[in-house]
Enzyme design. Structure first.
Site, PDB file in Angstrom:
ATOM      1  CG  HIS A   1      -1.652   1.318   1.396  1.00 28.72           C
ATOM      2  ND1 HIS A   1      -2.643   1.708   0.527  1.00 28.72           N
ATOM      3  CD2 HIS A   1      -1.529   2.330   2.299  1.00 28.72           C
ATOM      4  CE1 HIS A   1      -3.106   2.897   0.900  1.00 28.72           C
ATOM      5  NE2 HIS A   1      -2.436   3.293   1.954  1.00 28.72           N
TER       6      HIS A   1
ATOM      7  CG  HIS B   1      -6.442  11.033   5.960  1.00 26.59           C
ATOM      8  ND1 HIS B   1      -6.146  10.140   4.951  1.00 26.59           N
ATOM      9  CD2 HIS B   1      -5.557  10.778   6.954  1.00 26.59           C
ATOM     10  CE1 HIS B   1      -5.112   9.397   5.323  1.00 26.59           C
ATOM     11  NE2 HIS B   1      -4.739   9.757   6.528  1.00 26.59           N
TER      12      HIS B   1
END
Length: 754
Positions: free
Chosen positions: A641, A694
């Site tokens: 990732h 986020h």
């Protein structure tokens, strides 16, 4: 000689600003109370620098979230989708920073990228063809200069420079940076005039973009902007101008910078490989040099003897009285003070210099204090640590075969499709699930000795079982165990490796309210014992679906640590790689069939100049990752990732990591990575993030469907995975479940149509 700093930590010595901001987001704190905490943070930094005798103290280095975002608001370069919400100025600012979902509307945050070669993230300004750039009434640099002045501290207002701002911005229409240069220049001149009237003597324009490769067109843009700014400021104000650079050298524009008439030029002599050579080629006698010779990014003590020798070479080209000693970059990138570390022995901490200690180092070097120089010489007189034979032997035993996985990718892909029998568009998450107060309290109780290890483990097993059940209920295809035993994706592993040491309070801002406590690589690194196997096996035993083993890769562990300065980064990466390889093989041996080895920070230390990319970094960073997984079986699927970086220009190198699946952050960048994947004929299966974790907002099914259809236009359906863009640790439980339910529903809808 005089001394200067570029910036100081701002999150609060005990992370007061972080916690106050988060309370404000929840409606538990008023804007006035948040502003009061911010003022205390600013005052602390100014006073500490004054007490240390720093001559040039910056203001406007503070930010609630990010200085690039501050500059966008200062110039009025704020997309209408945020201002149209009708919120207060502070709420509008935070809506741009991390998105907004409420009665006033639903908007995503601005894109976020890594700040040059650091672990700090900046918000990318967005400029459209109808953006009207002009100095706003909400004048943060002026406000903070006056605030410091009321405390009796004369500061140097520091602003992200016009060139760097325009170069790093994104443009949504036909216009580009040059089309906004005149308006931006006028705004900076207007700002300087206001600062001069308020009593400022100096202004600093931060231009770190000058250390990048600068094209002829970009050079012309920079020169045209500053010819106007310098001449107008000198003609109409009493201000002196510093052009501030850091993170490298300015070889492409050095002559232009010297000829533009700046009163001072600030150069980085730590990361600037050619800075000394540039100064030796010629430096104007009436210009001051702010010499960044104290490392602002690492935590080791400065070797005074070495840096004094550097100063002597600089003095051959620049008169002593024209030299100002400074840090190489903002001290934002290091913790507040070593004095907060009560558990580490003095034999260890004597080797460290955090922000406040670096202030003392600047004064020591400037005053050439005999006692300080003598004490420092003793510190560096002997080896701090010695090599570990077992680690050195393992490094020496590495051969080419340790970096090559067999069989080839195409054959492995066929084997894995038959082995796992996953549906088209398989769904998964990146790794972590929300870390609630209950989870943090359990960890704190165990660390404090209030509960036994058995009690601690039992709690985590309960949370893992709940997490597996939740994912099965939602309908995800590949599961994770939730990582409830982990504080941080690097700290967790570092704590179980020989060679690492840890701090109590050495927090550093990563972005906004996100703070990290990087571990310190003290000596040679090796694995003590299995680190994740028991948790992964427990989770896999709770389900028939595959559960990913979750590891952090060697390059990210290195890049998110404070590295050693006595051996090369390559050697440190390979040491960590050997340790993580042992963990990978143990997971495989214990029945974990999918193993994710995150390299979130792969691009972070990529040299800023393309000519150095391979020779100084990629030629060892990519092999360090391959070292970790090259020995696994064909049936074992390797994931990795990556997040919050620009990957397009190194996409072929990423393909050479030879992972089976790569998930990327993509939602904030509007899936622009798809074009790079397509152009490179990317072979690895990919999962570009379909929503931004986020932000507290919950993406709708329709929104995710639209993202997936956009992906399928450029990525073959057999290659595409569906996932959020990062781990879910910082999110709330309710929003996480709602978002993942929508993700699975969207995948099913698009799967049915594909």
């Amino acid at each position: 000689m005089k001394t200067a700093t570029i910036g100081f930590p701002r999150i609060g010595k005990k992370r007061e600003l972080k916690f106050a901001s988060e309370q404000f987001f929840k409606g538990e704190l008023t804007a006035e109370e948040l502003e009061r905490t911010a003022a205390q943070s600013r005052a602390y930094g100014w006073k500490k620098q004054r007490e240390a005798g720093i001559d040039f103290i910056p203001s406007n280095d503070f930010s609630f979230y990010d200085n690039m975002l501050d500059t966008a608001f200062l110039l009025g370069a704020v997309p209408a989708r945020y201002t149209d919400l009708g919120l207060s100025a502070l709420e509008t600012y935070f809506a741009a920073a991390h998105g907004y979902q409420g009665a006033a509307g639903d908007v995503k945050a601005l894109p976020m990228k890594k700040w040059f070669n650091t672990n700090y993230h900046y918000l990318v300004p967005e400029i459209s063809d109808d953006t009207k750039i002009a100095l706003c009434e909400e004048n943060k640099p002026l406000f903070e200069f006056n605030e410091a002045k009321r405390l009796g501290i004369q500061t140097v207002p520091s602003v992200i420079g016009a060139y760097t701002f325009l170069r790093l911005a994104t443009y949504t229409g036909k216009k580009r940076a040059a089309d906004f240069a005149a308006a931006t220049t006028a705004a900076y001149i207007a700002l300087a005039e206001k600062l001069s009237k308020a009593g400022a003597e100096w202004v600093s324009f931060a231009e770190p973009a000058l250390v990048l490769d600068v094209s002829a067109e970009e050079k012309l843009l920079f020169s045209s902007i500053y010819k106007a700014i310098v001449s107008e400021i000198h003609a109409h104000t009493n201000l002196k101008i510093i052009v501030q650079t850091y993170f490298g050298d300015i070889r492409d524009v050095y002559e232009e910078v010297c000829e533009l008439g700046f009163d001072a030029i600030a150069l980085d002599f730590v990361e600037g490989k050619k800075s000394l050579e540039l100064v030796q080629s010629g430096f104007h006698a009436d210009t001051m040099l702010f010499a960044g010779i104290v490392n602002g990014k690492n935590i080791w003590r400065t070797n005074y003897e070495k840096q004094n020798a550097l100063l002597e070479k600089i003095k051959e080209s620049v008169p002593r009285e024209n030299i100002v000693i400074g840090a190489s970059c903002s001290l934002l990138h290091v913790p507040y003070t070593v004095a907060a570390e009560e558990k580490l022995s003095a034999d260890i901490t004597k080797h460290f210099a955090f922000a406040e200690e670096k202030l003392s180092e600047l004064r020591d070097l400037a005053t050439a204090d005999d006692a300080a120089l003598s004490e420092n010489k003793k510190l560096f007189a002997t080896e701090r640590v010695y090599k570990t034979p077992a680690v050195q032997n393992a490094l020496s035993a590495l051969t080419d075969s340790d970096f090559v996985r067999t069989p080839a990718f195409s054959e492995r892909e066929k084997i894995q499709r038959e082995h796992f029998k996953l549906p088209i568009l398989p769904t998964t998450t990146i790794g972590s699930f929300p870390q609630t107060q209950e989870i943090r309290a359990n960890r704190a109780a165990y660390r404090a000795g209030k509960i036994s290890k058995a009690q601690y483990d039992e709690f985590n097993k309960k949370k893992i079982a709940e997490c597996i059940a939740l994912q099965e209920e939602i309908g995800l295809d590949v599961l994770v165990h939730g990582e409830f035993e982990r504080t941080d994706m690097v700290e967790y592993f570092g704590a179980q490796l020989y060679g690492y040491i840890f701090t109590q309070n050495a927090w550093v801002q990563s972005y906004g309210t996100r703070c990290v406590k990087p571990p310190i690589i003290w000596s040679d690194v090796a694995r003590r014992s299995p680190m994740t196997v028991a948790w992964s096996v427990y989770a896999q035993n709770r389900t028939k679906k595959p559960v990913k083993g979750m590891l952090t890769g060697p390059v990210t562990i290195l890049n998110w640590s404070f590295p050693r300065e006595d051996i090369p980064l390559k050697e440190q990466a390979f040491q960590i790689g050997i340790a993580i390889r042992e963990e990978v093989l143990d997971l495989e041996k214990n029945g974990i069939k999918i193993i994710q080895i995150d390299e979130a920070a792969l691009r972070e230390k990529l040299p800023l100049r393309k000519s150095d990319w391979h020779t100084e970094y990629l030629d060892w960073a990519i092999p360090a990752f391959r070292l970790v997984h090259a020995k696994v079986r064909a049936e074992t699927q390797i994931h990795t990732h990556m997040c919050y970086s620009e990957f397009g220009d190194i996409i072929r190198d990423i393909d050479e990591m030879d992972a089976d699946v790569i998930t990327f952050e993509a939602s904030r960048s509007d899936l622009t990575i798809l074009d790079a994947l397509n152009a490179a004929d990317f072979r690895t299966q990919v999962g570009p993030g379909v929503y931004d974790i986020h932000s507290p907002r919950v993406p709708s099914v329709e929104e995710i469907c639209a993202a997936l259809k956009k992906m399928l236009a450029k990525v073959r359906r057999e290659k595409l995975w569906v996932n959020p863009d990062c781990g879910l640790k910082t999110r709330g439980e309710a929003e996480t479940k709602a978002s993942l339910v929508n993700l699975v529903e969207a995948a099913k809808k698009v799967r049915a149509e594909a």
